[in-house]
Structures are given as C-alpha cells and as structure tokens.
Motif scaffolding. Structure first.
Motif, PDB file in Angstrom:
ATOM      1  N   GLY A  54      38.023  36.977  47.588  1.00  0.00           N
ATOM      2  CA  GLY A  54      38.542  38.279  47.197  1.00  0.00           C
ATOM      3  C   GLY A  54      39.182  38.293  45.823  1.00  0.00           C
ATOM      4  N   PHE A  55      39.480  37.120  45.274  1.00  0.00           N
ATOM      5  CA  PHE A  55      40.088  37.069  43.938  1.00  0.00           C
ATOM      6  C   PHE A  55      39.032  37.115  42.827  1.00  0.00           C
ATOM      7  N   ASP A  56      37.765  37.157  43.193  1.00  0.00           N
ATOM      8  CA  ASP A  56      36.682  37.376  42.218  1.00  0.00           C
ATOM      9  C   ASP A  56      36.415  38.876  42.184  1.00  0.00           C
ATOM     10  N   THR A  57      37.089  39.561  41.279  1.00  0.00           N
ATOM     11  CA  THR A  57      37.060  41.018  41.253  1.00  0.00           C
ATOM     12  C   THR A  57      36.104  41.530  40.170  1.00  0.00           C
ATOM     13  N   ASP A  58      35.950  42.855  40.116  1.00  0.00           N
ATOM     14  CA  ASP A  58      35.100  43.470  39.092  1.00  0.00           C
ATOM     15  C   ASP A  58      35.670  43.263  37.696  1.00  0.00           C
ATOM     16  N   ARG A  59      36.981  43.072  37.615  1.00  0.00           N
ATOM     17  CA  ARG A  59      37.615  42.885  36.297  1.00  0.00           C
ATOM     18  C   ARG A  59      37.663  41.426  35.876  1.00  0.00           C
ATOM     19  N   GLY A  60      37.105  40.543  36.691  1.00  0.00           N
ATOM     20  CA  GLY A  60      37.099  39.122  36.355  1.00  0.00           C
ATOM     21  C   GLY A  60      37.715  38.293  37.465  1.00  0.00           C
ATOM     22  N   VAL A  61      37.655  36.989  37.286  1.00  0.00           N
ATOM     23  CA  VAL A  61      38.199  36.073  38.291  1.00  0.00           C
ATOM     24  C   VAL A  61      39.693  35.881  38.060  1.00  0.00           C
ATOM     25  N   MET A  62      40.470  36.061  39.133  1.00  0.00           N
ATOM     26  CA  MET A  62      41.925  35.841  39.055  1.00  0.00           C
ATOM     27  C   MET A  62      42.183  34.367  39.370  1.00  0.00           C
ATOM     28  N   TRP A  63      42.059  33.534  38.331  1.00  0.00           N
ATOM     29  CA  TRP A  63      42.086  32.089  38.552  1.00  0.00           C
ATOM     30  C   TRP A  63      43.422  31.600  39.100  1.00  0.00           C
ATOM     31  N   GLY A  64      44.526  32.190  38.667  1.00  0.00           N
ATOM     32  CA  GLY A  64      45.830  31.752  39.156  1.00  0.00           C
ATOM     33  C   GLY A  64      45.976  31.929  40.662  1.00  0.00           C
ATOM     34  N   PRO A  65      45.854  33.167  41.168  1.00  0.00           N
ATOM     35  CA  PRO A  65      45.919  33.362  42.632  1.00  0.00           C
ATOM     36  C   PRO A  65      44.813  32.623  43.383  1.00  0.00           C
TER      37      PRO A  65
END
Length: 272
Positions: free
Chosen positions: A227-238
């Motif tokens: 779920g942290f791979d979003t349309d706005r990019g990958v949320m690498w920290g979370p």
C-alpha cells in the motif's frame, strides 16, 4: 595449502554473510533516515536517526488489525500443519499400506509447484463457499501449502525412533495413541519445533493469497507494505519501517528457537 584453503573458506563465508545481511541492514537504515537523505548519492552513512516513518506506520488505521490477523493466521497455520503433519508422517513411518512409497514423493512434488498456479482455483472455490475476506480461507490455503512440507520433513524424524521403544511402552500397558503422545512425540520435539517454525513463517510472510482471498477484515501485514507504493511514488520511509516491523517478530522467534531449528534440520529431516 591448508592455510590457503581455510582462508578461501573464511572469505567465502564472509561474502555470503554480507550478501545476506546487507539488504536487511540497508532496509533498517533507510527506515531511520530522514526522507531527504534516504537515497542521497553518495549514500549518507552517518545521520541523526528519526522514527517518523515508524510513527506513520503504527498510526495507520490498518496496522494493528492486520497485525492480529497475521498473528492468528500464522499461529493457526503452524498448529494445524504441525499436528496433521505429525500424524501423517507417523503413519508413513510405521504402517504399511498401498501407495506408501509414492505418496511422500507426490507431496514433495506438490510443494514444488508455484503457489500462483493455484490462486485462481482457490479463489473460485472460496468464492463459491462464501469465505472470501475471512481468516478461515487464508488458513485453509496456507495449511495446504505447509502440510506437504511438514509431512515430508517429519517422516525422517519418526523413522529415527527405534520401534523397540514403542513396543516397550505397549508392554507397559499403553495403547498406540498413548505411545504416540507420551513416547514418540517427546523424542521428535526438535523436528516438531522446526516444522512449526517453518509453517509459522509461511503464514507470516505470505502475500499473494492474502491480497487475493483476503479483504479489509482478514488481510495480513505483507499487504500493507504494498500500500505504500502509491500513484505519487513509493513511500520508502514507511515501506522500509513497515517491513522492519513485520520482520522483527519472525526474527525474534527464529533467534529464540534457532537451537531447535538446527537440531531439527540435522537430526532427521534430510533422511526421507
């Protein structure tokens, strides 16, 4: 010559350790870095750690429910696979019946087939039974994958137990079930522990079936990472923080029981 061989062995082992540990170390470091330096070039090795990513994951509304789903499903999968696996393996080790030489090999072949092959048939069956988005569907699917391995692994342990011990128990008045519970099972405890651990890890780490068969009420933690791979990019920290949090219980569990794992794998699992 001996010194050179020992040196090459040491270097090989060191390279394998680095190859195994580096991705985990990189994941943990990324989870502790501020976002602006997470992928700086060259990499930043000295920084002030921050726990913002962990706070973001833990404050997610899905994390705690998914954690309990994962724990319940993994423990149940481990218990059922180990229990049924022990009974089946004992039958193969002690009794003579038609197919006794073919069935264990069949189980091993089933274990080798990629799980993705069965996802569509499972979805159709679970859908027709009305079990989509339930823990029961995930537990049933995980047990079918863990059980062949459990049976194959434990047959060797039961064959290692001398039949004279069971006969002595029967002479003392025990029936077959009492011999199995009071004599045989304590002697194969390392094998039971190793099988239970591998079954637990299968239930803990499984992603595909949790995504396809599960839903908001039954999905497990590996799905939350995607779920942290979003349309706005990958949320690498979370994403790395979540992966670290998911890894910790399995890591602690493995470290606490590593003695049983090593003993189990070396005392009988390699003997089919």
């Amino acid at each position: 010559m001996l010194t050179l061989r020992r040196f090459l062995t040491f270097v090989s082992i060191l390279l394998m350790i680095i190859w195994s540990i580096f991705p985990v170390m990189w994941m943990v470091l990324t989870s502790l870095k501020p976002e602006r330096i997470a992928f700086a070039v060259p990499p930043v090795w000295v920084f002030k750690p921050t726990f913002e990513s962990y706070a973001s994951v833990l404050q997610s509304a899905d994390f705690i429910p998914y954690f309990w789903n994962t724990l319940i499903i993994a423990l149940t999968t481990s218990a059922l696979s180990t229990g049924f696996g022990a009974l089946s393996a004992y039958s193969f080790a002690r009794f003579k019946f038609k197919g006794i030489t073919v069935l264990p090999l069949f189980y091993l072949v089933i274990r080798m087939i990629p799980r993705a092959v069965f996802v569509l048939p499972y979805y159709i069956i679970v859908s027709k039974l009305g079990l989509l988005n339930t823990r029961s569907a995930l537990i049933a699917s995980y047990v079918t994958f863990a059980l062949p391995f459990a049976i194959w692994m434990m047959i060797g342990f039961f064959k290692e137990i001398p039949t004279e011990l069971e006969e002595a128990g029967m002479v003392d008045g025990c029936n077959r079930l009492m011999v199995f519970l009071k004599v045989v099972l304590p002697l194969v405890a390392p094998g039971l522990a190793a099988t239970a651990i591998f079954s637990f890890l299968l239930g803990w780490n499984e992603f595909l079936y949790s995504l396809i068969l599960g839903g908001p009420d039954s999905r497990t933690l590996p799905v939350i990472i995607a779920g942290f791979d979003t349309d706005r990019g990958v949320m690498w920290g979370p994403m790395t923080a979540g992966a670290t949090l998911i890894m910790l219980p399995a890591l602690i569990f493995g470290l606490l029981t590593q003695k049983h794992i090593v003993r189990g794998l070396t005392s009988g699992a390699v003997k089919g």
